[in-house]
Design a protein around this motif. Structure first.
Motif, PDB file in Angstrom:
ATOM      1  N   PRO A 165      40.103 -62.025   5.305  1.00 52.12           N
ATOM      2  CA  PRO A 165      40.249 -60.665   5.835  1.00 52.12           C
ATOM      3  C   PRO A 165      39.789 -60.545   7.278  1.00 52.12           C
ATOM      4  O   PRO A 165      40.249 -59.658   8.008  1.00 52.12           O
ATOM      5  N   TYR A 166      38.883 -61.444   7.720  1.00 52.41           N
ATOM      6  CA  TYR A 166      38.353 -61.339   9.076  1.00 52.41           C
ATOM      7  C   TYR A 166      39.359 -61.800  10.128  1.00 52.41           C
ATOM      8  O   TYR A 166      39.058 -61.782  11.326  1.00 52.41           O
ATOM      9  N   ILE A 167      40.547 -62.207   9.693  1.00 53.30           N
ATOM     10  CA  ILE A 167      41.628 -62.417  10.657  1.00 53.30           C
ATOM     11  C   ILE A 167      41.964 -61.091  11.337  1.00 53.30           C
ATOM     12  O   ILE A 167      42.349 -61.047  12.505  1.00 53.30           O
ATOM     13  N   ILE A 168      41.821 -59.994  10.587  1.00 56.54           N
ATOM     14  CA  ILE A 168      42.037 -58.665  11.156  1.00 56.54           C
ATOM     15  C   ILE A 168      40.854 -58.312  12.056  1.00 56.54           C
ATOM     16  O   ILE A 168      39.699 -58.345  11.620  1.00 56.54           O
ATOM     17  N   MET A 169      41.118 -57.978  13.308  1.00 57.53           N
ATOM     18  CA  MET A 169      40.050 -57.713  14.258  1.00 57.53           C
ATOM     19  C   MET A 169      39.238 -56.484  13.899  1.00 57.53           C
ATOM     20  O   MET A 169      38.077 -56.357  14.275  1.00 57.53           O
ATOM     21  N   ASP A 170      39.818 -55.550  13.156  1.00 55.53           N
ATOM     22  CA  ASP A 170      39.110 -54.329  12.802  1.00 55.53           C
ATOM     23  C   ASP A 170      38.261 -54.495  11.546  1.00 55.53           C
ATOM     24  O   ASP A 170      37.594 -53.550  11.111  1.00 55.53           O
ATOM     25  N   ALA A 171      38.235 -55.697  10.957  1.00 55.10           N
ATOM     26  CA  ALA A 171      37.569 -55.897   9.668  1.00 55.10           C
ATOM     27  C   ALA A 171      36.087 -55.537   9.723  1.00 55.10           C
ATOM     28  O   ALA A 171      35.522 -55.054   8.741  1.00 55.10           O
ATOM     29  N   LEU A 172      35.441 -55.760  10.867  1.00 54.19           N
ATOM     30  CA  LEU A 172      34.014 -55.489  10.965  1.00 54.19           C
ATOM     31  C   LEU A 172      33.710 -53.989  11.016  1.00 54.19           C
ATOM     32  O   LEU A 172      32.549 -53.600  10.935  1.00 54.19           O
ATOM     33  N   ASN A 204      36.191 -42.509   1.707  1.00 52.24           N
ATOM     34  CA  ASN A 204      35.469 -42.345   2.969  1.00 52.24           C
ATOM     35  C   ASN A 204      35.315 -43.670   3.719  1.00 52.24           C
ATOM     36  O   ASN A 204      34.373 -43.870   4.480  1.00 52.24           O
ATOM     37  N   GLN A 205      36.260 -44.568   3.495  1.00 57.01           N
ATOM     38  CA  GLN A 205      36.294 -45.835   4.211  1.00 57.01           C
ATOM     39  C   GLN A 205      36.457 -45.580   5.703  1.00 57.01           C
ATOM     40  O   GLN A 205      37.039 -44.569   6.119  1.00 57.01           O
ATOM     41  N   THR A 206      35.943 -46.464   6.547  1.00 59.41           N
ATOM     42  CA  THR A 206      36.036 -46.299   7.996  1.00 59.41           C
ATOM     43  C   THR A 206      36.902 -47.398   8.595  1.00 59.41           C
ATOM     44  O   THR A 206      37.299 -48.343   7.930  1.00 59.41           O
ATOM     45  N   GLY A 207      37.118 -47.286   9.907  1.00 58.65           N
ATOM     46  CA  GLY A 207      37.919 -48.291  10.606  1.00 58.65           C
ATOM     47  C   GLY A 207      39.405 -48.047  10.433  1.00 58.65           C
ATOM     48  O   GLY A 207      39.858 -46.960  10.115  1.00 58.65           O
ATOM     49  N   TRP A 208      40.148 -49.116  10.638  1.00 58.87           N
ATOM     50  CA  TRP A 208      41.607 -49.021  10.576  1.00 58.87           C
ATOM     51  C   TRP A 208      42.169 -50.375  10.169  1.00 58.87           C
ATOM     52  O   TRP A 208      41.469 -51.366  10.122  1.00 58.87           O
ATOM     53  N   SER A 209      43.441 -50.390   9.800  1.00 64.76           N
ATOM     54  CA  SER A 209      44.149 -51.622   9.429  1.00 64.76           C
ATOM     55  C   SER A 209      43.485 -52.339   8.258  1.00 64.76           C
ATOM     56  O   SER A 209      43.432 -53.570   8.221  1.00 64.76           O
ATOM     57  N   GLN A 210      42.977 -51.568   7.290  1.00 64.74           N
ATOM     58  CA  GLN A 210      42.332 -52.198   6.135  1.00 64.74           C
ATOM     59  C   GLN A 210      43.335 -53.006   5.325  1.00 64.74           C
ATOM     60  O   GLN A 210      44.490 -52.603   5.166  1.00 64.74           O
ATOM     61  N   ILE A 211      42.881 -54.152   4.815  1.00 61.10           N
ATOM     62  CA  ILE A 211      43.670 -54.912   3.854  1.00 61.10           C
ATOM     63  C   ILE A 211      42.825 -55.116   2.601  1.00 61.10           C
ATOM     64  O   ILE A 211      41.610 -55.316   2.677  1.00 61.10           O
ATOM     65  N   PHE A 212      43.476 -55.011   1.448  1.00 63.60           N
ATOM     66  CA  PHE A 212      42.813 -55.133   0.159  1.00 63.60           C
ATOM     67  C   PHE A 212      43.200 -56.452  -0.495  1.00 63.60           C
ATOM     68  O   PHE A 212      44.328 -56.916  -0.353  1.00 63.60           O
ATOM     69  N   LYS A 213      42.285 -57.026  -1.228  1.00 65.53           N
ATOM     70  CA  LYS A 213      42.565 -58.280  -1.899  1.00 65.53           C
ATOM     71  C   LYS A 213      43.625 -58.063  -2.979  1.00 65.53           C
ATOM     72  O   LYS A 213      43.567 -57.102  -3.739  1.00 65.53           O
ATOM     73  N   ASN A 214      44.601 -58.978  -3.023  1.00 61.86           N
ATOM     74  CA  ASN A 214      45.653 -58.945  -4.045  1.00 61.86           C
ATOM     75  C   ASN A 214      46.412 -57.622  -4.054  1.00 61.86           C
ATOM     76  O   ASN A 214      46.850 -57.143  -5.097  1.00 61.86           O
ATOM     77  N   SER A 215      46.570 -57.006  -2.895  1.00 65.86           N
ATOM     78  CA  SER A 215      47.305 -55.739  -2.819  1.00 65.86           C
ATOM     79  C   SER A 215      47.975 -55.640  -1.462  1.00 65.86           C
ATOM     80  O   SER A 215      47.460 -56.154  -0.470  1.00 65.86           O
ATOM     81  N   THR A 216      49.110 -54.987  -1.429  1.00 65.93           N
ATOM     82  CA  THR A 216      49.807 -54.786  -0.157  1.00 65.93           C
ATOM     83  C   THR A 216      49.887 -53.299   0.173  1.00 65.93           C
ATOM     84  O   THR A 216      50.825 -52.848   0.809  1.00 65.93           O
ATOM     85  N   MET A 217      48.904 -52.527  -0.271  1.00 66.28           N
ATOM     86  CA  MET A 217      48.954 -51.086  -0.066  1.00 66.28           C
ATOM     87  C   MET A 217      48.011 -50.591   1.026  1.00 66.28           C
ATOM     88  O   MET A 217      47.916 -49.399   1.275  1.00 66.28           O
ATOM     89  N   GLY A 218      47.257 -51.477   1.669  1.00 67.08           N
ATOM     90  CA  GLY A 218      46.345 -51.024   2.705  1.00 67.08           C
ATOM     91  C   GLY A 218      47.063 -50.651   3.988  1.00 67.08           C
ATOM     92  O   GLY A 218      48.189 -51.091   4.241  1.00 67.08           O
ATOM     93  N   PRO A 219      46.439 -49.819   4.847  1.00 65.96           N
ATOM     94  CA  PRO A 219      47.065 -49.441   6.123  1.00 65.96           C
ATOM     95  C   PRO A 219      47.361 -50.648   7.006  1.00 65.96           C
ATOM     96  O   PRO A 219      48.258 -50.612   7.841  1.00 65.96           O
ATOM     97  N   GLY A 220      46.588 -51.733   6.839  1.00 64.44           N
ATOM     98  CA  GLY A 220      46.881 -52.933   7.604  1.00 64.44           C
ATOM     99  C   GLY A 220      48.180 -53.574   7.178  1.00 64.44           C
ATOM    100  O   GLY A 220      48.756 -54.386   7.895  1.00 64.44           O
ATOM    101  N   ASN A 221      48.643 -53.219   6.000  1.00 71.11           N
ATOM    102  CA  ASN A 221      49.886 -53.779   5.482  1.00 71.11           C
ATOM    103  C   ASN A 221      51.065 -52.850   5.739  1.00 71.11           C
ATOM    104  O   ASN A 221      52.189 -53.292   5.895  1.00 71.11           O
TER     105      ASN A 221
END
Length: 778
Positions: free
Chosen positions: A579-586, A602-619
């Motif tokens: 997941p840390y390939i995404i620069m916004d992961a931190l 109430n998650q923060t940041g942007w471009s989130q990716i979820f494990k085993n899912s393609t529904m995050g904003p990063g996707n």
């Protein structure tokens, strides 16, 4: 159209040489041989109007695809210039519609730059030509020769996207040479510009100070009239230095003109532009060349610059005769929200001996502005040829192989040695020491070290350099054909997979201070790790360079098809397990033990990716960052390869674009048709909407006439590029005809003998091509 079905069509392209200049390319069957006739200038354009482009493809079965109205809209805007154009929040992240390149473009070639440059080069009318010329003139290289600045700010300032900027600068210059012709290009490339300046001498006479290219009358001319009526004039930008500590990413660009005052001067007149935003405070410095000291340091407050009048600067201490550097820069530490100062500049001064220079300076941490600040500088001449040379030399330094044997190849693939761009997933929370920003245009993904995208751009720029060298515009002995072949071979060796596809990047986890020290000659070992996201633009560019085979590209193009367009990549970021390939992961507050985002409201940041899912904003549901459908991707694919569904995909895109035009120009708010996929994709997941509102802040509450907010739709389905949706619409016929515009001012079609465009201004140019019956359009 599959197999040996024959297509007949007429494609008309605008050229800038005369307002009515067009090329008509028709194909007919004659005695079993396809004969092409190319006709130029004035035959088909309406009444000499440069806003009447024609793009039409006719099939033998009678089907006609005419997208002339679409092309004209995105080149020149609505026919009714007073017509309101409604914003759609899908078009870019700020909810603005940007459909036509203009002289106010920032020309950000670091973001989707290859697409921007190629389409600007393909448009080629007078307005676009001035855009290209302005970008080439305004670019700045830093101390090491690396392209550092774009017109209105740092060119990603040595951070993400910076490493293809050098290559794209050379490619832009290649197009400029093609459209201006060798004679004009030679003058433009070799001349050092002149920043315009007037003064009042002790006899109270107003005089122009410079090479003598202008009479004293110019000092009284309206600036808007000057800049509009003289194509050789342009506004250069003084880039504002920012930040609290000096780095290459927050340096400033000072505008300087070295002039000789024959007599004592009491007043200066400077042609500065204040038409866009709030300017100042800034400072005008005068440095005596003979004394090597700052003699004047004059603060200018905001609101004093007008767009039509010369700025009057009264000198409390008269200026003695001699050589001076007249410099302008924004006051360091006081630049928040301020626009850069712009100085009217002459690109072709008398004998090409203008005194313009660019000076790079670092921010003053204390925020004050002493005289000494004006003397701290790295100065560079501003000629295009000098900047191109330093730009290419920097690229070659990044491409030198490590072996010392003179018989070995000198150059290999371009390598990003800066550890800030080493391609390694970063878990360092300290923003100032964090490693691995992206080294390519996808600024959310930590590509680096041996990244395919910048490596391919550099190879493209080497070909562009050879074309420029062949017509005498740059040094011919800097790059040989063997050097180019060696670079291409090394890219194949290091980045090609066994199945013929291309790795996205190879990271390096070994360094010596700030330099990555992995084996640059081998793709394996010494802390290297490869990543493969099956990026379509990489493969498309590699196909045009004969690195990836057309068979591989056809397979990928078919797999990536999405409603007529193409997804950005075929493999998900989740599949890497990093997941840390995404620069916004931190910036994600809630993550699992591996670092993947947790779907909390109430998650923060942007471009989130979820494990085993393609529904995050990063996707974006495999629509953007993690498999995205973007205009630039589709443009690259359609220009790289012909696949069985290419024509139908192209036609569907054209149909959707026509609907988009109807939506943004209708006096009412029309409903969306069944093809609304092209215009916007609804964002329905309430949790992702919540993430979106966090990311957009107060702008998330803005609405358009349909009542949509930026968080009601996937904002990046249609990215607001300079070429916008026009890219894929021109890409297909360009590839079909194998159109190539060369830096010697010629156009070739299907490998024809090049046509000298300049010869087609006042007469029809005819070229007959005999094509074997065995040709098939697929």
């Amino acid at each position: 159209v599959v197999g040996h079905t024959l297509i007949s069509f007429c494609l008309v392209l605008l050229l800038h040489y005369c307002n009515s200049c067009c090329i008509c390319i028709g194909m007919n069957v004659l005695r079993g041989v396809l004969v092409w006739c190319i006709i130029g200038c004035g035959m088909l354009c309406c009444d000499g109007a440069s806003s009447d482009a024609m793009v039409r493809i006719s099939l033998q079965n009678g089907t006609v695809f005419d997208i002339s109205d679409v092309v004209n809209f995105f080149l020149y805007g609505p026919r009714n210039k007073s017509q309101e154009v409604r914003p759609l929040y899908l078009l870019n992240r700020k909810g603005l519609l940007s459909y036509t390149p203009s002289l106010s473009d920032t020309g950000d070639t670091a973001c989707q730059g290859s697409t921007n440059i190629r389409q600007l080069g393909m448009f080629g009318d007078n307005t676009i030509l001035r855009v290209i010329q302005t970008q080439v003139l305004l670019t700045v290289c830093n101390v090491n020769g690396m392209v550092w600045s774009q017109p209105s700010g740092q060119w990603h300032g040595g951070r993400q996207g910076a490493f293809e900027a050098n290559a794209e600068y050379i490619m832009m210059a290649d197009y400029l040479a093609a459209y201006t012709g060798k004679t004009q290009a030679t003058l433009l490339f070799s001349s050092n510009p002149e920043r315009m300046l007037c003064a009042v001498n002790k006899n109270n006479e107003q005089i122009y100070v410079g090479t003598g290219n202008w009479t004293n009358n110019v000092c009284e001319m309206d600036l808007e009239e000057l800049s509009n009526n003289y194509t050789k004039l342009y506004y250069d930008y003084a880039v504002i230095a920012t930040g609290t500590y000096p780095t290459t990413s927050n340096q400033g660009k000072r505008l300087v003109e070295r002039v000789y005052f024959e007599q004592e001067a009491t007043t200066l007149y400077l042609p500065l532009d204040g038409s866009h935003g709030t300017h100042g405070p800034f400072t005008i410095c005068l440095r005596s060349v003979e004394l090597d000291t700052v003699t004047h340091c004059i603060p200018v407050m905001s609101g004093t610059i007008k767009s039509t009048e010369w700025l009057v600067v009264n000198l409390t201490k008269h200026l003695s005769p001699g050589h001076y550097d007249v410099a302008i820069q924004a006051q360091v530490g006081r630049s928040h929200g301020m626009q850069p100062i712009k100085w009217l500049t002459d690109s072709l001064p008398k004998e090409g001996k203008g005194g313009a220079r660019d000076e790079i300076y670092e921010p003053n941490i204390s925020g004050d502005f002493p005289k000494e600040e004006c003397s701290k500088k790295h100065a560079f001449n501003s000629s295009v040829a000098a900047k191109l040379y330093s730009s290419m030399q920097w690229q070659l330094n990044q491409s030198k192989l490590s072996q010392s044997d003179s018989k070995s190849p000198k150059y290999g693939m371009f390598v990003v040695t800066d550890v800030r761009h080493n391609g390694v997933p970063s878990r360092d929370a300290d923003e100032h020491t964090r490693k691995s920003s992206s080294s390519a245009m996808w600024d959310q993904v930590r590509m680096g070290y041996k990244a395919a995208y910048p490596a391919l751009r550099v190879l493209n720029s080497m070909y562009a350099w050879k074309r420029l060298a062949d017509v005498g515009l740059v040094y011919n002995d800097l790059i040989s054909d063997n050097d180019i072949a060696d670079v291409k071979a090394d890219i194949k060796t290091q980045l090609l997979n066994k199945d013929g596809s291309l790795k996205t990047w190879i990271s390096c986890n070994v360094s010596d201070n700030n330099i990555s020290t992995c084996d640059r000659n081998s793709p394996e070992g010494s802390g290297q790790e490869s990543y493969d996201l099956a990026f379509l633009p990489d493969h498309a560019m590699a196909t045009t360079l004969n690195i990836v085979s057309e068979d591989v590209m056809v397979t990928m193009a078919k797999q990536a098809r999405y409603h007529g367009g193409h997804r950005l990549n075929l493999k998900s970021i989740e599949s890497t397990g990093e997941p840390y390939i995404i620069m916004d992961a931190l910036r994600w507050t809630y993550t699992d033990e591996e670092g993947f985002a947790l779907p909390f409201e109430n998650q923060t940041g942007w471009s989130q990716i979820f494990k085993n899912s393609t529904m995050g904003p990063g996707n974006y549901g495999n629509d953007q960052q993690n498999g995205g459908w973007m205009w630039s991707t589709t443009t690259e694919v359609l220009q790289a390869v012909m696949y069985p569904e290419a024509l139908s995909d192209w036609a569907r895109v054209a149909q959707g674009v026509r609907q988009l035009i109807h939506l943004v120009t209708s006096p009412t708010c029309p409903t969306f048709s069944a093809d609304s996929w092209l215009v916007r994709k609804p964002l329905t997941d309430p949790m992702i909407k919540e993430y979106c509102r966090h990311a957009y802040g107060t702008s998330a509450n803005l609405t358009d006439c349909w009542g949509f907010t930026p968080c009601d739709v996937y904002g990046d389905v249609t990215w607001g590029l300079r070429d916008g949706v026009l890219g894929p619409l021109l890409a297909f016929p360009t590839r079909l005809l194998q159109l190539n515009i060369l830096s010697n001012g010629t156009l070739s079609v299907l490998g024809s003998v090049p046509i000298l465009l300049k010869n087609c201004e006042k007469q029809i140019c005819n070229v007959d091509l005999s094509i074997p019956n065995s040709i098939s359009f697929v």
